[in-house]
Structures are given as C-alpha cells and as structure tokens.
Design a protein around this motif. Structure first.
Motif, mmCIF file in Angstrom:
data_model
loop_
_atom_site.group_PDB
_atom_site.id
_atom_site.type_symbol
_atom_site.label_atom_id
_atom_site.label_comp_id
_atom_site.label_asym_id
_atom_site.label_seq_id
_atom_site.Cartn_x
_atom_site.Cartn_y
_atom_site.Cartn_z
ATOM 1 N N ALA A 1 0.826 -1.208 0.000
ATOM 2 C CA ALA A 1 0.000 0.000 0.000
ATOM 3 C C ALA A 1 0.858 1.255 0.000
ATOM 4 O O ALA A 1 0.537 2.236 -0.686
ATOM 5 C CB ALA A 1 -0.928 -0.008 1.218
ATOM 6 N N VAL A 2 1.953 1.237 0.743
ATOM 7 C CA VAL A 2 2.854 2.395 0.772
ATOM 8 C C VAL A 2 3.521 2.579 -0.592
ATOM 9 O O VAL A 2 3.617 3.693 -1.113
ATOM 10 C CB VAL A 2 3.913 2.227 1.884
ATOM 11 C CG1 VAL A 2 5.011 3.275 1.758
ATOM 12 C CG2 VAL A 2 3.251 2.322 3.256
ATOM 13 N N LYS A 3 3.958 1.470 -1.175
ATOM 14 C CA LYS A 3 4.588 1.555 -2.502
ATOM 15 C C LYS A 3 3.616 2.127 -3.527
ATOM 16 O O LYS A 3 3.973 3.024 -4.308
ATOM 17 C CB LYS A 3 5.051 0.167 -2.936
ATOM 18 C CG LYS A 3 5.702 0.145 -4.323
ATOM 19 C CD LYS A 3 6.085 -1.284 -4.720
ATOM 20 C CE LYS A 3 6.673 -1.301 -6.124
ATOM 21 N NZ LYS A 3 6.995 -2.692 -6.567
ATOM 22 N N SER A 4 2.370 1.636 -3.520
ATOM 23 C CA SER A 4 1.373 2.139 -4.453
ATOM 24 C C SER A 4 1.057 3.604 -4.174
ATOM 25 O O SER A 4 0.866 4.398 -5.104
ATOM 26 C CB SER A 4 0.099 1.285 -4.356
ATOM 27 O OG SER A 4 -0.870 1.727 -5.271
ATOM 28 N N SER A 5 1.015 3.977 -2.892
ATOM 29 C CA SER A 5 0.744 5.372 -2.532
ATOM 30 C C SER A 5 1.818 6.298 -3.090
ATOM 31 O O SER A 5 1.515 7.382 -3.610
ATOM 32 C CB SER A 5 0.679 5.522 -1.001
ATOM 33 O OG SER A 5 -0.344 4.736 -0.451
ATOM 34 N N LYS A 6 3.058 5.877 -3.018
ATOM 35 C CA LYS A 6 4.161 6.708 -3.513
ATOM 36 C C LYS A 6 4.094 6.864 -5.035
ATOM 37 O O LYS A 6 4.531 7.871 -5.586
ATOM 38 C CB LYS A 6 5.503 6.097 -3.083
ATOM 39 C CG LYS A 6 5.736 6.189 -1.578
ATOM 40 C CD LYS A 6 6.857 5.279 -1.102
ATOM 41 C CE LYS A 6 8.215 5.744 -1.599
ATOM 42 N NZ LYS A 6 9.308 4.909 -1.029
ATOM 43 N N GLU A 7 3.529 5.846 -5.694
ATOM 44 C CA GLU A 7 3.394 5.928 -7.150
ATOM 45 C C GLU A 7 2.214 6.806 -7.563
ATOM 46 O O GLU A 7 2.222 7.415 -8.628
ATOM 47 C CB GLU A 7 3.215 4.525 -7.726
ATOM 48 C CG GLU A 7 4.439 3.626 -7.556
ATOM 49 C CD GLU A 7 4.162 2.181 -7.914
ATOM 50 O OE1 GLU A 7 2.965 1.854 -8.135
ATOM 51 O OE2 GLU A 7 5.107 1.372 -7.938
ATOM 52 N N ALA B 1 -0.593 4.051 8.506
ATOM 53 C CA ALA B 1 -0.507 5.461 8.884
ATOM 54 C C ALA B 1 0.881 5.798 9.429
ATOM 55 O O ALA B 1 1.452 6.848 9.103
ATOM 56 C CB ALA B 1 -1.582 5.796 9.916
ATOM 57 N N LYS B 2 1.419 4.912 10.263
ATOM 58 C CA LYS B 2 2.761 5.143 10.828
ATOM 59 C C LYS B 2 3.801 5.288 9.720
ATOM 60 O O LYS B 2 4.630 6.194 9.729
ATOM 61 C CB LYS B 2 3.161 3.975 11.744
ATOM 62 C CG LYS B 2 2.649 4.061 13.165
ATOM 63 C CD LYS B 2 2.917 2.773 13.925
ATOM 64 C CE LYS B 2 4.396 2.438 14.015
ATOM 65 N NZ LYS B 2 5.106 3.271 15.006
ATOM 66 N N LYS B 3 3.738 4.375 8.750
ATOM 67 C CA LYS B 3 4.804 4.352 7.752
ATOM 68 C C LYS B 3 4.632 5.437 6.697
ATOM 69 O O LYS B 3 5.609 6.079 6.306
ATOM 70 C CB LYS B 3 4.872 2.969 7.091
ATOM 71 C CG LYS B 3 6.017 2.881 6.080
ATOM 72 C CD LYS B 3 6.468 1.486 5.784
ATOM 73 C CE LYS B 3 7.721 1.525 4.893
ATOM 74 N NZ LYS B 3 8.253 0.199 4.602
ATOM 75 N N ILE B 4 3.390 5.653 6.232
ATOM 76 C CA ILE B 4 3.214 6.614 5.141
ATOM 77 C C ILE B 4 3.560 8.021 5.598
ATOM 78 O O ILE B 4 4.029 8.851 4.807
ATOM 79 C CB ILE B 4 1.766 6.541 4.584
ATOM 80 C CG1 ILE B 4 1.704 7.164 3.181
ATOM 81 C CG2 ILE B 4 0.775 7.210 5.502
ATOM 82 C CD1 ILE B 4 2.474 6.420 2.133
ATOM 83 N N ARG B 5 3.341 8.320 6.870
ATOM 84 C CA ARG B 5 3.670 9.662 7.372
ATOM 85 C C ARG B 5 5.170 9.882 7.464
ATOM 86 O O ARG B 5 5.627 11.023 7.505
ATOM 87 C CB ARG B 5 3.030 9.873 8.746
ATOM 88 C CG ARG B 5 1.502 9.894 8.706
ATOM 89 C CD ARG B 5 0.919 9.883 10.094
ATOM 90 N NE ARG B 5 1.018 11.182 10.739
ATOM 91 C CZ ARG B 5 0.930 11.379 12.049
ATOM 92 N NH1 ARG B 5 0.788 10.348 12.848
ATOM 93 N NH2 ARG B 5 1.006 12.596 12.549
ATOM 94 N N SER C 1 8.539 11.765 0.608
ATOM 95 C CA SER C 1 7.902 12.137 -0.655
ATOM 96 C C SER C 1 6.435 12.490 -0.477
ATOM 97 O O SER C 1 5.841 13.135 -1.342
ATOM 98 C CB SER C 1 8.040 10.987 -1.668
ATOM 99 O OG SER C 1 7.356 9.836 -1.209
ATOM 100 N N MET C 2 5.849 12.075 0.634
ATOM 101 C CA MET C 2 4.437 12.379 0.897
ATOM 102 C C MET C 2 4.241 13.816 1.385
ATOM 103 O O MET C 2 3.124 14.334 1.382
ATOM 104 C CB MET C 2 3.873 11.411 1.940
ATOM 105 C CG MET C 2 3.751 9.970 1.492
ATOM 106 S SD MET C 2 2.508 9.698 0.208
ATOM 107 C CE MET C 2 3.589 9.458 -1.192
#
Length: 994
Positions: A277-283, A312-316, A320-321
């Motif tokens: 999910a994090v990888k897809s979010s970054k894309e 939530a912990k990781k994406i924040r 790049s976010m």
C-alpha cells in the motif's frame, strides 16, 4: 542428529547467507581471547555500539555519545515491558542528549540505527551465549541477533526429532524461564522466534503463544514455496537487513488496553500488505492521471484495523508524501469510534470528528498539511441550500482511506467526498471480499494490492473455521379464529386504517416482538444449548429489534440455569431503568473471566467488535450481503483451544447466507461457512478411526464395570495401542483430531451419542500418559476445554487413571523398586509391560547418568540396543521384558553396592570412572581413597566460571593427575583414566552453564 545439527546450524547458516557476521557465544564471553562482554551479566556489546554511534553521528562529541549509551542501556522502569517500550522509542526516534559547545548547551538526537541505509549497520548473529544476572541461574539462549551491539532478537531452537521438544516448550523456555532468569536481555528485545527444522513462529515480548505466527513470504507477497523450510523462510523474510529494520521502525506498537501495557508485532500478511500500500501510494501521490491506490482485502479477524495503524505510521514517515493528511472514513459511528480508539491506543495522534456538524468537518479538513482525521461518510452531505458539495481542500497529498470499501455503503456520498477533496487519492480496506459483479468498488479504489483469504487465515491459525447449525423456530397461528377477531376489532374503522394496522402487525418484527411463546422457547433453547457447549467462552444473541432484544434478554434471565445475560442496544434508557453504560458492558464482555456470558444485541457489536472468546452467535434477525458476513465473522477469532465458531440460526438466514456467498468467488464461498453436519461427518470419521484401535476390545458397557474390571479393560486397551511406537504416535494424533471435532460439534446429539466412547478413549490416553509423564504442554496443558469436565456415568478421567494403580508411579518417578516390578508383573498385557518398563528405565538412567557417566552410559547403550532389536523383531515381547527386568535389577544392585562401599553419589561416580576404564588391578581401598580425594579437591569447581571450558578442563586435569600420583598410580600406566574422570567432573560441576 540433534537440535544443533537439524535446527541451530542451518539457522546460523541462513543468517550468514543474508550477510550477517557470525561469532560463537564463547568468543564473546569475558574469558575469551578477544572478549566483547566484561561479565556474564552484560548483554550489550558496548564497543560495537560505541563504534557505530560514532560512525552514524560524526558531528557529535564523545561526551554526547557516552550520554546516549548511558540513556539507551539504562533501565528507566522496574517493569520490563515499560523499559522495553522506552528502549524501542529511543532506537526509532533517536536518543536526546545535551552537551556543551563553546559555552552553550546544545540539544541533539543521537541516531542508533541507520534505517535509510541498512548496510551501514552492524549485523551479528551468535549462539550459545552464557548469561547470568546477579546470583540467578546461568542461561544460554540458542541464537541471539545483535544490531549495532544491541540484542534485538532471540531465537530458540528445538530438536525436530525429539517429541518432548515441542514448539510450545520452546516458547515457554523463552517467555517464562529466560524472561524470569535473565530479564536484562529482554529490555532490548524486539523479536522472538521459535524454530525447528519444520516449523517457525515469530512474535514479541508479552505476546501469548496464540499470537505467535509463521512467516510465509520473503521478498514479496506469496513468493515463498514449499520447497524451502519454514525456518529459512522466516529468517530470510523477517531478518533480512532491510526488512528487519523496517519491522522495528514501522511495525511494532505498544498499547495500554484496560490498564495493561502490551506490545504488538505485525504478522507477515500485515507487513507485506502495508508495504504494498505504501509503494502504491508513492506511485499515485501525487499523480494527476491516477488517484486510486488500491484495495486491501484481509479476511475478518486478521487484524485489519492494526494494518491501518501500521500504514498510517509508515506513510507519514515517507518524505515524498510531504506530511500528508489522512482521512479515515467509515459508515457507522461505532466503527468510527472503534477505529479512532485503535489509533489513539497505539500512540497515533488522531482527531475524531464525532461532534462536528457537516460544516465543522469541512473546516477541520481545510488545512495546509498533516493530521489523521476520523469521520463517518454521512457527514459529507450537502446543506439545505447546496446543490453540489463544495471544494474543501485541493491539496494532492490528501489520502482518503475507506474502511469496508463497498458501493452499498457509499453510493452518492462517495461523489461528495471527491467533490470536497478533488485531488485526494483513495485506498480501500475490506474484510469482506468484493462481489463478482461489483465494478464500482474497483473503479473507486483500483485493483487488489494485497489479499489474505479465509483459507490462508485458517492455515495460519489466525482465525478459526465457522460452522452453521439450523434450529429454526417456526411461527404458527395457534388461534384459527384470529382473522375473525381482527375483523371484529376493526369493524368500525376506515379501510385505510384497517390496511395500515394489518400491514403493521403482520410485519415479521412485530410478530416476533409480541410472540411471548416463541421468545420463551428460543430463550430456553439458547440457555440449554450454551450450557451444553462445553467450550470456554461466551455467546451473543442477535435480535430483530431493540424491543425484541429486551424481551429475549428478560426471558433468558428468567431461566434459573442461565448465565449472566445483558442486553446491549442503543438508547437503552428508553427500555430499561438505569442501564449499564455501553463502555462498561463492552469492558466486561471482553474480559474472558467476567461472569457476563451472553450478550443480546440488535445492531451494536456486529461490526468492528472483537472478543476472541466469543464462540457462538445465535441469529434471530434477518440479515443479508456483507452485513451478514461481517456479523458471522464475530466468532472466527482464535482463543486458546477454541476449535471453531458456531452460527445457530433461529430465523432462517441460510438462504440469504447462500445468496451472500454466491456473490463471491467459489474459493471464498467454499471457505466461508461449513454446515454443522459437515462437522458431524468429520467427527464420526475421527471417532471410527480411533475406535478401530480397539476392534478386539469390548468396551460397550465399561461405565457399568467395577473398578477392578475397568482396570483390566484399560490394560487390555492400552496393549492394543502400544504394539509399536508408530501405532502409539498415530493413536495420539487421531485422539487430537477426535477431541477437536467432538468439542466443535458439542452439544449436537451426534456428539452426545459418542460421549461415553470419547471418555473411554481419553481414559486410555490418560493412562498411557501416566506411564510417560511427557510434560508436553501441547498435550498436558492445552487439552480442549470441552474435554476438561468430560464425565461419563459419573466416572471422570482422573478416576480412570487412578484405578489403574499407576498414578502413584507418575508422582514418584524416577523410581525402581520391588513394589514397582511386582505391579508390572500383574499387568497381563505384554506390550503394556514393555512400555512401562522402558519408560521408567529411560527416566531412571537419564537422571542417574548425570551423576555417574561410566555406569549409566553403558546401561543406556545396552538398553537402546535391546529396544532396537525388539523394534526390528529380533527379540520377542517376552524376551525384551526379561531383558528390561534384568536392567532394573542391575540398577537396584548398584544402589545396594553404593551402601556397601560407604560412598556418596559423587564418590561412587569417580570410583566407577576409574574401575571401568582400567585393566590394571587397583585395590578397593585405593579406589575409595582416590574417589574421596577427587571429590574433596574438585568440589571448588562448582564455583568456577565454566564458560571457558577448555581452561577449566586443563586445571581439573592437573588436579586429577596429582591425586593419582599421590595414591601411587603411575601416569605412564594410568593416563587413560584422566579423561573419564574429567568428563565426570564436568558432568557434576559444569552443568550450570548449559
């Protein structure tokens, strides 16, 4: 082949294959040539830690580095888990230090690990490190993983060929013995692994054994095959340098729940799903052409809410976010509340828009950056004077996370979310699979980025299977004149009113609410059914309305046999005087020891509510589609030995359940629900499998037999099992399967039909166990709770073992005596005699060998040779019994000989070590003198530090040679005596280090 060869060495090699340095524990100890520990109590490799901190923080003075080390390894709380939490915060966030620089006090954070560049850290794996805290016992964990000198991982191995060495035993060795005896090691612990050649489980401090789980992937989801052993998959998957640091930084959380601190580690499916999910979010963020991150489908009970916390912990943390705003949407207030509290309990600073009106929510969303906001989608409604929902925030780093992402929940409101947050990206989490014909969900969120199915969950034992039983309470008209009475009542009323009243009072809800006879019938059936479940845990009743819930709850409580029952509904004050608060009811129901056993609900607690000990759901409410699937998922959580969840149907949901399941793939449909009759079929198969062992035994009337007859019957039955070791092992496995199946089906009539048989089989197994006393927690402590109180015709399993007369030997072992041999003589079944004699001899020799190597090693070799010949068919049953009796008598003779010589245990061991290893005639008095002198001179060896065994052996050799010379024995002729004496001394005095 043993534990070292089959488990420990392959694990060490696997670590080295992924780039770890290896150093034996003996080379780290204080007595090694290049020690990295100053004492046995020290568990941190300080020089490695200091060197890495200086390397990772080159601009900081040594003063700051030393201050950081002091803070990092100092225990700030007498409570182990609290100190562990502080340590975890320090390695993830850095250690704050203050130091003087040109007359000014400066504050900085010292980095402990380099999370961005894993290879810049120091990874070391070691084994057999001797640790001793204070005056406590010495312990030697199998494998310890160090990162930058800090012992963040402990792995315990078990010999896969030894049935006594179970995975459960390994878990207890770490979490009970090690944590108690060497707690300093666990102040720094992040991961705990339990492995053998064929199994591997990973968990963390404070987690129960049921929360340890396998690790099935390596580089990406579903990439590992069955060709690799599970232990290697776990090491390559979880301890890969990059993934290990990722786990530590992003996938460990602490939560204070009900006043008790706990630690949680992501399971493998959560780890890979969140990273996908994090990888897809970054894309996707920001991407003007694509705003769909994807969909995560993890079946109910697999920790979906916790996965959102990890996301939530990781994406924040992703630079790049640019400090994204996360908006979590649900469609119900109770789900919103539950998810918000999940985040708060795990340390995330979240905002709950519970009290916001529609306009206030918009103001909360209108921000420049950051934040975690929880809201129900219903708040995304237009005001009365609006035609279209207004734009609220046009930033492109807003991520909308939908819980239970289905079109039936969102519909037009989803358009308002997109109008208000036009550049947001969308991620969906769901525990219910997407319908085959549903295109809107994937159109909204994109395709699957992770799937964790029911079958996978059950394989991992993270959920249990769900079974269905119909106990349909059919409604019937008891008064044939009811239509006439209705017409009389409505005679003077208008046609419209007549039709309205007919419609209103023929609604199913109204009928159920006002059918006192039906309510009482169901209430009594629930009480009887629940009390006969014989499975530890609780039940939940789902009523068609709040009034029906109140009525049903009252009728259940009116039954004198009912456990404590409470109604759980919204607006309870409208129905009950002084109702207990929902929070208090929830707290009590989630406490598995609280006497509140049955909850009667209408809508509450059917989604987002987890009580693992909930085993039965009584359905008296029509439900459909994903709401139905979510409701039945309440009973699929793992809990102790709970074999499965059970849905009891009083209203006829089977058709709607089939319709709901038909919307999904065949795999999902087949795995989601099993009919209780399937469980009955399986139970009967397992019963027949066990019964076949006793085809030659008539046990049909065993409850009516007197004690002596039962004793004879049990002997005969045991003899049928103990023909070969393989047959005994198969019987044990068959019994496990039968007990699980029987516990699941109880109280179905089919389970009652075989109850007496199962009690007999349990008695046979119990009697065999009383011979072995294996102390295996998998068998002796984790028996199904449904079997604990199993009684047939007033005779309990304990009674049956007792009447065999062998319970006393279970308590007194290891023991050999004339009385025991006489008891064995009375056993008329030869296979049982072999089993009893062999087990007692093996226990006795194992115990005695520690105190007399020379005598009992030879005994052991003879015994194993005899058993081998017996298993190969070279000896008859009677011949092997005669051999075993002979061994027992020889052991008794040894005891008598010790008394005649007047020697202590240690002196006799040295006496035998000499006499068994020399061909020269040495007088008895000389032998006794040497034995006594050896004991006197070597007793101080107990105080020696045996971690440097070679050095100690050399010192003992010198002493032994001196004693031999002093007693007139030439070393030239008696050099062969030295090593056996040293070996015996090491057995006596060096064991503490093991």
């Amino acid at each position: 082949m043993n534990e070292m060869e089959l488990a420990e060495k392959p694990a060490l090699q696997a670590f080295q294959n992924i780039g770890y340095d290896y150093k034996p524990g003996s080379e780290l100890g204080p007595n090694s040539d290049e020690p990295e520990r100053d004492s046995l109590s020290e568990v941190v490799l300080r020089d490695r830690l200091r060197a890495k901190l200086q390397e990772l923080n080159p601009s900081l003075p040594n003063e700051a580095i030393e201050q950081a080390i002091s803070k990092l390894i100092g225990f700030n709380s007498p409570k182990l888990l609290k100190s562990n939490q502080k340590f975890h915060q320090n390695i993830v966030q850095g250690v704050h230090v203050e130091y003087e620089n040109e007359g000014e006090t400066r504050g900085e954070y010292v980095d402990i690990f380099n999370f961005d560049e894993p290879e810049k850290n120091d990874f070391l794996v070691t084994n057999q490190v001797v640790i001793q805290v204070g005056e406590g016992p010495q312990r030697k964990p199998d494998v310890i993983v160090f990162v930058n000198g800090l012992p963040i991982g402990v792995l315990e191995m078990k010999d896969p060929t030894n049935p006594q060495a179970s995975m459960g035993n390994a878990y207890k060795q770490v979490t009970d013995r090690y944590v108690s005896d060497i707690p300093d090691l666990f102040h720094y612990n992040e991961l705990i692994g339990v492995l053998d050649m064929n199994n591997a489980e990973l968990g963390c401090l404070s987690a129960g054994w049921e929360w340890f789980s396998p690790w099935r992937y390596i580089d990406e989801e579903k990439d590992a095959t069955d060709e690799l052993p599970p232990s290697e998959v776990l090491i390559r998957g979880a301890f890969d340098k990059e993934r290990l640091l990722d786990l530590i930084e992003n996938f460990i959380v602490y939560a204070d729940e009900d006043g008790k601190l706990g630690k949680k580690l992501a399971a493998y499916h959560q780890f890979y799903a969140v990273n996908s999910a994090v990888k897809s979010s970054k894309e996707v963020v920001p991407n003007p052409d694509e705003n769909r991150i994807g969909l995560v489908w993890h079946t109910q009970g697999s920790g979906k809410s916790l996965s959102m916390v990890f996301y939530a912990k990781k994406i924040r943390r992703e630079s790049s976010m640019k400090n994204p705003t996360l908006v979590f949407l649900t469609d119900r207030n109770d789900l919103d509340d539950q998810l918000y509290k999940e985040f708060k309990n795990h340390g995330l600073d979240a905002e709950w828009a519970d009290s916001d009106n529609r306009v206030e929510l918009r103001e909360r969303l209108d921000r420049e950056a950051g934040g975690i906001i929880f809201a129900t989608i219903q708040k995304f409604q237009t005001t009365d004077d609006e035609v279209q929902y207004p734009e609220v925030n046009d930033r492109d780093n807003v991520i909308v996370v939908a819980d239970e992402a289905h079109r039936t929940q969102y519909k037009s409101l989803a358009t308002n979310v997109r109008d208000g947050l036009p550049n947001a990206s969308h991620l969906g989490f769901t525990a219910t699979p997407i319908e085959k014909e549903d295109r809107s969900t994937t159109n909204t969120f994109g395709g699957y980025i992770s799937q964790y199915t029911i079958k996978e969950s059950e394989k991992d034992e993270s959920t249990v299977p769900i079974f269905y039983e119909s106990r349909l309470a059919k409604l019937q008209v008891n008064d044939p004149g009811i239509e006439d009475r209705f017409n009389e009542l409505m005679e003077s009323k208008s046609d419209d009113l007549k039709q309205e009243m007919k419609r209103k009072w023929t609604q199913l809800r109204r009928v159920i609410e006002n059918s006192e006879e039906r309510t009482e019938m169901i209430a009594d059936d629930i009480v009887e059914h629940f009390n006969n479940r014989e499975i530890e845990g609780k039940g939940m009743v789902v009523a068609i309305s709040r009034q029906a819930a109140v009525n049903l709850s009252k009728k259940i409580r009116d039954n004198p046999d009912a456990p404590e029952t409470r109604v759980v509904i919204s607006g309870a004050e409208d129905f009950i005087d002084d109702p207990i608060s929902n929070d208090e009811l929830k707290r009590r129901f989630k406490d598995d020891e609280d006497p509140f056993k049955i909850a009667v609900v209408c809508d509450k607690w059917l989604t987002g509510f987890d009580a693992p000990h909930l085993h039965t759901l009584y359905m008296d409410k029509p439900m459909k589609n994903h709401n139905l699937l979510q409701a039945i998922g309440r009973v699929n959580r793992i809990y102790k030995d709970k074999p499965g969840g059970l849905i009891v149907d009083y209203i006829g949901i089977s058709k709607r359940l089939k319709q709901a399941l038909d919307k999904y793939t065949s795999e999902v449909r087949n795995d989601a629900m099993l009919d209780i009759e399937e469980g009955v079929k399986v139970m009967k198969e397992k019963h027949q499998k066990v019964a076949d062992y006793f085809a030659a035994v008539d046990y049909s009337d065993w409850p009516e037999l007197d004690k002596l007859e039962r004793k004879r019957l049990l002997y005969k039955a045991q003899n049928e099992v103990l023909i070969t070791e393989e047959r005994e092992d198969q019987f044990r496995e068959s019994m496990k399967e039968l007990k699980k199946a029987h516990a699941l089906v109880t109280p179905h009539s089919a389970a009652s039909d075989i109850r007496v048989d199962v009690a007999f089989f349990e008695a046979v197994l119990g009697a065999i166990n009383s011979i072995e006393d294996s102390n295996n927690p998998d068998e002796m402590e984790d028996l199904d709770s449904a079997m604990k109180d199993l009684v047939a015709e007033g005779v309990g399993i304990e009674d049956l073992i007792e009447v065999t007369g062998f319970d006393k030997w279970e308590k007194e072992k290891p023991v050999l005596s004339d009385e025991f041999l006489e008891d064995v003589e009375e056993v008329e079944f030869e296979n049982l005699q072999v089993k009893m004699l062999r087990q007692l001899l093996e226990n006795e020799i194992t115990t005695r060998k520690k105190s007399n190597l020379a005598k009992y090693e030879s005994f052991e070799e003879e015994l194993q040779s005899t058993i081998h010949d017996y298993n190969e068919g070279f000896l008859s049953t009677q011949q092997v019994i005669d051999e075993l009796r002979n061994y027992a008598e020889r052991i008794q003779e040894t005891d008598d000989r010790q008394d005649e010589l007047g020697l202590s245990d240690e002196e006799l061991a040295f006496y035998d070590a000499i006499s068994a290893n020399t061909e020269t005639e040495i007088g008895e008095e000389t032998l006794k003198s040497i034995a006594r002198e050896l004991k006197h001179n070597l007793k101080d060896s107990v105080e020696l530090d045996w971690t440097n065994r070679e050095k100690i052996r050399a010192e003992i050799k010198t002493e032994v040679k001196a004693v031999l010379r002093n007693n007139g024995l030439s070393l030239y002729k008696h050099e062969d005596l030295v090593d056996p004496i040293v070996a015996q001394a090491e057995e006596f005095y060096g064991g503490a280090a093991a």
